[in-house]
Design an enzyme around this catalytic site. Sequence first.
Site, mmCIF file in Angstrom:
data_model
loop_
_atom_site.group_PDB
_atom_site.id
_atom_site.type_symbol
_atom_site.label_atom_id
_atom_site.label_comp_id
_atom_site.label_asym_id
_atom_site.label_seq_id
_atom_site.Cartn_x
_atom_site.Cartn_y
_atom_site.Cartn_z
ATOM 1 N N GLU A 291 -31.958 9.815 45.427
ATOM 2 C CA GLU A 291 -32.908 8.786 45.857
ATOM 3 C C GLU A 291 -32.643 7.440 45.180
ATOM 4 O O GLU A 291 -33.447 6.957 44.385
ATOM 5 C CB GLU A 291 -34.333 9.259 45.575
ATOM 6 C CG GLU A 291 -34.718 10.480 46.386
ATOM 7 C CD GLU A 291 -36.022 11.121 45.951
ATOM 8 O OE1 GLU A 291 -36.609 11.855 46.761
ATOM 9 O OE2 GLU A 291 -36.458 10.904 44.797
ATOM 10 N N PRO A 292 -31.521 6.802 45.495
ATOM 11 C CA PRO A 292 -31.254 5.482 44.935
ATOM 12 C C PRO A 292 -32.142 4.414 45.580
ATOM 13 O O PRO A 292 -32.348 4.419 46.793
ATOM 14 C CB PRO A 292 -29.776 5.245 45.290
ATOM 15 C CG PRO A 292 -29.572 6.043 46.546
ATOM 16 C CD PRO A 292 -30.452 7.253 46.405
ATOM 17 N N GLY A 293 -32.675 3.537 44.774
ATOM 18 C CA GLY A 293 -33.483 2.437 45.298
ATOM 19 C C GLY A 293 -33.009 1.118 44.727
ATOM 20 O O GLY A 293 -32.390 0.295 45.404
ATOM 21 N N ARG A 294 -33.262 0.943 43.425
ATOM 22 C CA ARG A 294 -32.847 -0.265 42.725
ATOM 23 C C ARG A 294 -31.344 -0.528 42.901
ATOM 24 O O ARG A 294 -30.912 -1.657 43.110
ATOM 25 C CB ARG A 294 -33.177 -0.109 41.238
ATOM 26 C CG ARG A 294 -32.846 -1.296 40.359
ATOM 27 C CD ARG A 294 -32.921 -0.907 38.877
ATOM 28 N NE ARG A 294 -34.040 -0.032 38.589
ATOM 29 C CZ ARG A 294 -35.247 -0.451 38.215
ATOM 30 N NH1 ARG A 294 -35.472 -1.736 38.080
ATOM 31 N NH2 ARG A 294 -36.204 0.414 37.953
ATOM 32 N N TYR A 335 -42.677 -5.019 31.664
ATOM 33 C CA TYR A 335 -41.643 -4.305 30.907
ATOM 34 C C TYR A 335 -40.829 -5.192 29.965
ATOM 35 O O TYR A 335 -39.891 -4.708 29.345
ATOM 36 C CB TYR A 335 -40.622 -3.654 31.865
ATOM 37 C CG TYR A 335 -41.168 -2.892 33.017
ATOM 38 C CD1 TYR A 335 -42.107 -1.874 32.842
ATOM 39 C CD2 TYR A 335 -40.726 -3.153 34.302
ATOM 40 C CE1 TYR A 335 -42.581 -1.157 33.926
ATOM 41 C CE2 TYR A 335 -41.183 -2.429 35.388
ATOM 42 C CZ TYR A 335 -42.121 -1.439 35.198
ATOM 43 O OH TYR A 335 -42.576 -0.725 36.271
ATOM 44 N N CYS A 362 -52.449 -18.430 36.087
ATOM 45 C CA CYS A 362 -53.303 -18.779 34.957
ATOM 46 C C CYS A 362 -53.352 -17.616 33.966
ATOM 47 O O CYS A 362 -54.374 -16.971 33.767
ATOM 48 C CB CYS A 362 -54.700 -19.126 35.469
ATOM 49 S SG CYS A 362 -55.746 -19.902 34.226
ATOM 50 N N TYR A 391 -38.177 -4.119 43.258
ATOM 51 C CA TYR A 391 -39.427 -4.179 42.492
ATOM 52 C C TYR A 391 -39.898 -5.604 42.235
ATOM 53 O O TYR A 391 -40.543 -5.879 41.231
ATOM 54 C CB TYR A 391 -39.297 -3.404 41.176
ATOM 55 C CG TYR A 391 -38.929 -1.968 41.403
ATOM 56 C CD1 TYR A 391 -39.869 -1.062 41.880
ATOM 57 C CD2 TYR A 391 -37.628 -1.519 41.191
ATOM 58 C CE1 TYR A 391 -39.528 0.258 42.129
ATOM 59 C CE2 TYR A 391 -37.278 -0.200 41.431
ATOM 60 C CZ TYR A 391 -38.230 0.685 41.900
ATOM 61 O OH TYR A 391 -37.899 1.987 42.149
#
Length: 432
Positions: A291-294, A335, A362, A391
Amino acid sequence: MFVSENLSVNEKGNLTINGADTTVLAEKYGTPLYVMDEDMIRKHCRTFRKSIETYYDGQGMACFASKAFSCKEIYRVMQQENMGIDVVSSGEMYTAFKAGFDMSKAVFHGNNKSSEEIDMALEMKVGRIVADNIFELETLDKKAKEKGVKISVLLRIKPGVDAHTHSFISTGQIDSKFGFALETGEAFDAVKKTLECPNLEFRGLHCHIGSSILDTQGFVAAAEIMMKFIKQIKDELGFEVSELNLGGGFGIRYVESDDPLPYDEFMNAVAKVVNSYCKENDVKRPFILIEPGRSIVGPAGITLYTVGGRKTIPDIRTYVSVDGGMCDNPRYILYQAEYDAVVANKASEPKTEKVTIAGRCCETGDMIGENMSLQHCEPGDIIAVCATGAYNYSMSSNYNRICKPAVVFVNSDSDRLVVKRETLDDIISNDI
């Protein structure tokens, strides 16, 4: 010179992405602007598909992790590239379905799926549901009985592997909200429970150890643990597991110091474990899912901003303010994620200063990054933040009632709008 190979500088000294002048894109579509390189996305899909063919004789499927980037157009691309998808919500399912994606190639995840989401998955004929807890197994069995169907189920397992990433994105250790633990016997009990459910088809196991992983050690360890568990299930329950989903989490280069391996090296390392274990222990090799995403969309994207102000605090820092921030990229505030940035209209010039790129929200902590190397910039310049394809859009928000940016796809021939910029009317559309 750049963290992604699709970035370059043209004869005008401007930053380009897949040959498209970023300053022209900023003028045409406005800023903030997400720009995605469609050709690179397709190239990465083909790399993962080829690795399945090479190391598993084609007995597997690469599934794009939708949470990294979800819109109709990305699902059209995934359909054209013969990819599966991983979805974690009704919103992702609905978007994929409306884009015409073949939902039999979808894997539905989530640690707290709602009853309505499970109903939607069944109505859309989602191919696999990854169960996260005993209550969910009971719910799935009940719903399958009511609808007169069999549900193909995988169990999410915590292999107890430390992925060496930020604690918020490590998901394979025992102290995690996801899945069944091996150490406590919970996972084995879940397998027995699934086999006892008459309306569930137990297809196999799933694990995911974390995100932004730059070496193979964690993946190899997880594969070894999962294969041993598969053998235990065969030996003690007489059941041959037919599928193993090893998740994703392959890291990318966000800054120059990051050194990710080529993606097929991850696949090769894990395949050696799986293939040799099966041969040595008389275990049938399972159908492999990843499941590659990034790693598919991250390097393919950049975000363009317009500089609005500059503020120097002597002997402390220089702030460069842009027209976006945590509302379109919350990863720094979440992060402390690092990024590389370029002044797009001065890309041929050296980076001569350290600045903090400040967002417009703000919040004191609203920043893209601190002490970032950058060309000298002034109000009106365009800043490109690199490797923002994953993301960023998917985690964007309307904090401070700021409109979400548009998304543009570029390829070697053209650029096109795939997500419109939000308007103020869009923001108040649900207000009563």
